[in-house]
Design a protein around this motif. Structure first.
Motif, PDB file in Angstrom:
ATOM      1  N   ALA A  88      48.657  31.711  33.479  1.00  0.00           N
ATOM      2  CA  ALA A  88      49.713  32.535  34.084  1.00  0.00           C
ATOM      3  C   ALA A  88      49.136  33.483  35.123  1.00  0.00           C
ATOM      4  CB  ALA A  88      50.445  33.310  32.995  1.00  0.00           C
ATOM      5  N   ASP A  89      47.963  34.022  34.866  1.00  0.00           N
ATOM      6  CA  ASP A  89      47.305  34.911  35.823  1.00  0.00           C
ATOM      7  C   ASP A  89      47.087  34.201  37.163  1.00  0.00           C
ATOM      8  OD1 ASP A  89      47.096  37.177  34.251  1.00  0.00           O
ATOM      9  OD2 ASP A  89      45.129  36.646  33.456  1.00  0.00           O
ATOM     10  N   TRP A  90      46.577  32.967  37.093  1.00  0.00           N
ATOM     11  CA  TRP A  90      46.259  32.238  38.315  1.00  0.00           C
ATOM     12  C   TRP A  90      47.524  31.914  39.119  1.00  0.00           C
ATOM     13  CZ3 TRP A  90      47.097  27.758  41.011  1.00  0.00           C
ATOM     14  CH2 TRP A  90      46.163  27.450  42.010  1.00  0.00           C
ATOM     15  N   LEU A  91      48.572  31.482  38.425  1.00  0.00           N
ATOM     16  CA  LEU A  91      49.814  31.107  39.114  1.00  0.00           C
ATOM     17  C   LEU A  91      50.476  32.325  39.760  1.00  0.00           C
ATOM     18  CD1 LEU A  91      51.323  28.565  36.547  1.00  0.00           C
ATOM     19  CD2 LEU A  91      50.277  28.055  38.764  1.00  0.00           C
ATOM     20  N   THR A  92      50.527  33.449  39.040  1.00  0.00           N
ATOM     21  CA  THR A  92      51.147  34.656  39.593  1.00  0.00           C
ATOM     22  C   THR A  92      50.297  35.250  40.712  1.00  0.00           C
ATOM     23  OG1 THR A  92      50.140  35.950  37.789  1.00  0.00           O
ATOM     24  CG2 THR A  92      52.437  35.244  37.505  1.00  0.00           C
ATOM     25  N   ALA A  93      48.982  35.101  40.626  1.00  0.00           N
ATOM     26  CA  ALA A  93      48.108  35.585  41.697  1.00  0.00           C
ATOM     27  C   ALA A  93      48.323  34.774  42.971  1.00  0.00           C
ATOM     28  CB  ALA A  93      46.648  35.511  41.264  1.00  0.00           C
ATOM     29  N   LEU A  94      48.531  33.480  42.819  1.00  0.00           N
ATOM     30  CA  LEU A  94      48.785  32.630  43.977  1.00  0.00           C
ATOM     31  C   LEU A  94      50.073  33.042  44.682  1.00  0.00           C
ATOM     32  CD1 LEU A  94      47.972  30.161  45.661  1.00  0.00           C
ATOM     33  CD2 LEU A  94      49.296  28.737  44.059  1.00  0.00           C
ATOM     34  N   MET A  95      51.109  33.329  43.893  1.00  0.00           N
ATOM     35  CA  MET A  95      52.371  33.787  44.476  1.00  0.00           C
ATOM     36  C   MET A  95      52.213  35.161  45.113  1.00  0.00           C
ATOM     37  SD  MET A  95      55.304  32.466  41.792  1.00  0.00           S
ATOM     38  CE  MET A  95      54.540  33.223  40.341  1.00  0.00           C
ATOM     39  N   ALA A  96      51.445  36.029  44.435  1.00  0.00           N
ATOM     40  CA  ALA A  96      51.274  37.395  44.923  1.00  0.00           C
ATOM     41  C   ALA A  96      50.544  37.438  46.252  1.00  0.00           C
ATOM     42  CB  ALA A  96      50.522  38.228  43.881  1.00  0.00           C
ATOM     43  N   VAL A  97      49.508  36.627  46.399  1.00  0.00           N
ATOM     44  CA  VAL A  97      48.738  36.671  47.644  1.00  0.00           C
ATOM     45  C   VAL A  97      49.582  36.179  48.825  1.00  0.00           C
ATOM     46  CG1 VAL A  97      47.691  34.349  47.607  1.00  0.00           C
ATOM     47  CG2 VAL A  97      46.404  36.287  48.546  1.00  0.00           C
ATOM     48  N   ILE A  98      50.522  35.282  48.562  1.00  0.00           N
ATOM     49  CA  ILE A  98      51.420  34.809  49.621  1.00  0.00           C
ATOM     50  C   ILE A  98      52.447  35.883  49.974  1.00  0.00           C
ATOM     51  CG2 ILE A  98      53.189  33.100  50.207  1.00  0.00           C
ATOM     52  CD1 ILE A  98      51.671  31.120  48.386  1.00  0.00           C
ATOM     53  N   GLN A 184      41.592  42.296  44.592  1.00  0.00           N
ATOM     54  CA  GLN A 184      41.087  41.606  43.403  1.00  0.00           C
ATOM     55  C   GLN A 184      41.998  40.454  42.979  1.00  0.00           C
ATOM     56  OE1 GLN A 184      39.946  44.765  40.497  1.00  0.00           O
ATOM     57  NE2 GLN A 184      39.527  45.890  42.393  1.00  0.00           N
ATOM     58  N   ILE A 185      43.114  40.293  43.678  1.00  0.00           N
ATOM     59  CA  ILE A 185      43.910  39.080  43.499  1.00  0.00           C
ATOM     60  C   ILE A 185      43.031  37.861  43.784  1.00  0.00           C
ATOM     61  CG2 ILE A 185      45.880  37.755  44.385  1.00  0.00           C
ATOM     62  CD1 ILE A 185      47.246  40.420  45.017  1.00  0.00           C
ATOM     63  N   ILE A 186      42.119  38.012  44.749  1.00  0.00           N
ATOM     64  CA  ILE A 186      41.178  36.927  45.061  1.00  0.00           C
ATOM     65  C   ILE A 186      40.298  36.640  43.853  1.00  0.00           C
ATOM     66  CG2 ILE A 186      39.306  36.177  46.579  1.00  0.00           C
ATOM     67  CD1 ILE A 186      42.045  36.388  47.916  1.00  0.00           C
ATOM     68  N   ASN A 187      39.851  37.692  43.153  1.00  0.00           N
ATOM     69  CA  ASN A 187      39.032  37.499  41.954  1.00  0.00           C
ATOM     70  C   ASN A 187      39.802  36.779  40.851  1.00  0.00           C
ATOM     71  OD1 ASN A 187      37.757  40.544  42.926  1.00  0.00           O
ATOM     72  ND2 ASN A 187      36.347  38.858  42.498  1.00  0.00           N
ATOM     73  N   ILE A 188      41.108  37.037  40.787  1.00  0.00           N
ATOM     74  CA  ILE A 188      41.931  36.331  39.803  1.00  0.00           C
ATOM     75  C   ILE A 188      42.034  34.856  40.167  1.00  0.00           C
ATOM     76  CG2 ILE A 188      44.218  36.161  38.738  1.00  0.00           C
ATOM     77  CD1 ILE A 188      44.572  39.138  39.171  1.00  0.00           C
ATOM     78  N   LEU A 189      42.231  34.574  41.469  1.00  0.00           N
ATOM     79  CA  LEU A 189      42.310  33.186  41.910  1.00  0.00           C
ATOM     80  C   LEU A 189      40.981  32.460  41.680  1.00  0.00           C
ATOM     81  CD1 LEU A 189      44.325  33.586  45.236  1.00  0.00           C
ATOM     82  CD2 LEU A 189      45.110  32.555  43.096  1.00  0.00           C
ATOM     83  N   LYS A 190      39.875  33.208  41.712  1.00  0.00           N
ATOM     84  CA  LYS A 190      38.565  32.618  41.445  1.00  0.00           C
ATOM     85  C   LYS A 190      38.282  32.540  39.945  1.00  0.00           C
ATOM     86  CE  LYS A 190      35.130  33.912  44.046  1.00  0.00           C
ATOM     87  NZ  LYS A 190      34.172  34.821  44.746  1.00  0.00           N
ATOM     88  N   ARG A 191      39.259  32.944  39.133  1.00  0.00           N
ATOM     89  CA  ARG A 191      39.183  32.890  37.661  1.00  0.00           C
ATOM     90  C   ARG A 191      38.108  33.817  37.095  1.00  0.00           C
ATOM     91  NH1 ARG A 191      42.469  28.668  36.198  1.00  0.00           N
ATOM     92  NH2 ARG A 191      42.843  27.058  37.777  1.00  0.00           N
ATOM     93  N   MET A 193      38.773  37.267  36.995  1.00  0.00           N
ATOM     94  CA  MET A 193      39.480  38.426  36.464  1.00  0.00           C
ATOM     95  C   MET A 193      40.873  38.030  36.003  1.00  0.00           C
ATOM     96  SD  MET A 193      38.464  41.571  39.055  1.00  0.00           S
ATOM     97  CE  MET A 193      39.548  42.691  38.144  1.00  0.00           C
ATOM     98  N   SER A 194      41.518  39.003  35.352  1.00  0.00           N
ATOM     99  CA  SER A 194      42.901  38.870  34.916  1.00  0.00           C
ATOM    100  C   SER A 194      43.686  40.031  35.514  1.00  0.00           C
ATOM    101  CB  SER A 194      42.963  38.915  33.383  1.00  0.00           C
ATOM    102  OG  SER A 194      44.295  39.012  32.929  1.00  0.00           O
ATOM    103  N   TRP A 195      45.019  39.945  35.458  1.00  0.00           N
ATOM    104  CA  TRP A 195      45.818  41.101  35.875  1.00  0.00           C
ATOM    105  C   TRP A 195      45.569  42.276  34.930  1.00  0.00           C
ATOM    106  CZ3 TRP A 195      48.060  41.387  40.455  1.00  0.00           C
ATOM    107  CH2 TRP A 195      48.484  40.230  41.107  1.00  0.00           C
ATOM    108  N   ILE A 196      45.505  41.975  33.629  1.00  0.00           N
ATOM    109  CA  ILE A 196      45.346  43.017  32.605  1.00  0.00           C
ATOM    110  C   ILE A 196      44.098  42.755  31.784  1.00  0.00           C
ATOM    111  CG2 ILE A 196      46.391  44.146  30.604  1.00  0.00           C
ATOM    112  CD1 ILE A 196      47.917  44.605  33.193  1.00  0.00           C
ATOM    113  N   GLY A 197      43.288  43.796  31.594  1.00  0.00           N
ATOM    114  CA  GLY A 197      42.071  43.691  30.796  1.00  0.00           C
ATOM    115  C   GLY A 197      41.196  44.901  31.047  1.00  0.00           C
ATOM    116  N   PRO A 198      40.099  45.044  30.322  1.00  0.00           N
ATOM    117  CA  PRO A 198      39.187  46.170  30.577  1.00  0.00           C
ATOM    118  C   PRO A 198      38.674  46.129  32.011  1.00  0.00           C
ATOM    119  CG  PRO A 198      38.652  45.067  28.507  1.00  0.00           C
ATOM    120  CD  PRO A 198      39.656  44.209  29.195  1.00  0.00           C
TER     121      PRO A 198
END
Length: 280
Positions: A88-98, A184-191, A193-198
């Motif tokens: 879910a993180d990856w899919l929402t990050a893809l939408m967010a960056v667009i 850091q959306i890029i970091n999420i797309l690179k797997r 990071m997550s949206w939520i976490g430490p």
């Protein structure tokens, strides 16, 4: 118990090759070296179970005394939700960056107009299972201030104090609103990071904290996030004593790892962005 071969570990350096899991009484006050070793086992993917809960799963009996660690009696969070969350993180990050591309470009332009240098700041940090990675942020300080070699002290350079003079005018707004974290959306797309976490710490700070706090590295058992329970509960800290208190929030998040605490953090993050709580 039938079909279970127990191998006692007499020292922290004992050979664990061939073992399927580690069982330990997590209610006892373990020495620091064992705290660190157990964290290493968990980060390496070797399950670490509370011996009482492991016995219950093997015998089918529950002798309830009190809750310990997380609800599943293991140092590792629920893998099913972790897999779903990662996808879910990856899919929402893809939408967010667009969707956010115009905003990202506008912020980049404002940074360039405010001070010379690249609008993006990159820093080596510690991520999932203790693996280093390069985090992306909008630059909020002058270019010279972001180079540790200019300061002579990488640890000091990695810290941010209240009313830090290195922060630019646009940078102060970005930090207060948390918009500096958007790349850091890029970091999420690179797997990575997550949206939520430490929140991932700078490598030099993470090494310092690990040396001072034996169980600090356990926070890397889940992917780091743009926002986290510690950030919305305590705010920014850097000194060891304050980091120790902040770590308790990270452990709380790991213990209650679920969609519900993620939703709560998202709601509190929105409040934080509007109020600037804990920003430096």
């Amino acid at each position: 118990m039938k079909n279970v071969h127990w191998v006692p570990l007499d020292t922290v350096d004992a050979d664990v090759s061939g073992l399927s899991a580690i069982a330990v009484d997590l209610r006892t006050d373990l020495p620091d070296e064992w705290d660190s070793r157990l964290a290493d086992f968990a980060l390496a993917g070797l399950p670490v179970y509370h011996s009482k809960h492991l016995q219950e799963s093997l015998t089918g009996r529950v002798e309830l005394e009190h809750l310990s660690e997380n609800s599943f009696g293991s140092l590792s969070p629920v893998s099913a939700y972790m897999t779903f969350k990662h996808t879910a993180d990856w899919l929402t990050a893809l939408m967010a960056v667009i969707l956010l591309l115009p905003v990202l470009l506008m912020i980049s332009l404002l940074i360039i107009l405010d001070s010379p240098g690249s609008p993006i700041f990159r820093q080596r940090r510690i991520g999932y299972r203790g693996r280093p990675f390069v985090v992306w942020k909008f630059r909020t300080m002058s270019v010279a201030a972001t180079d540790p070699s200019d300061s002579g002290d990488a640890r000091t350079a990695a810290m941010t104090s209240a009313n830090d003079m290195r922060i630019t005018r646009v940078g102060r707004f970005l930090r207060r609103s948390r918009l500096d974290e958007l790349p850091q959306i890029i970091n999420i797309l690179k797997r990575e990071m997550s949206w939520i976490g430490p929140r991932p710490e700078a490598e030099v700070l993470s090494q310092w904290y690990e040396a001072e706090i034996p169980f600090y590295r356990y926070r890397h058992i889940v992917r780091p996030g743009l926002s986290g329970w510690a950030q919305v509960s305590q705010g920014h800290v850097a000194e060891v004593d304050a980091v120790r208190d902040k770590l308790y929030y990270d452990f709380y998040y790991i213990k209650h790892f679920s969609p519900w605490i993620d939703i709560l953090i998202i709601a509190r993050t929105i409040r934080t962005m509007l109020t600037g709580f804990g920003a430096r």
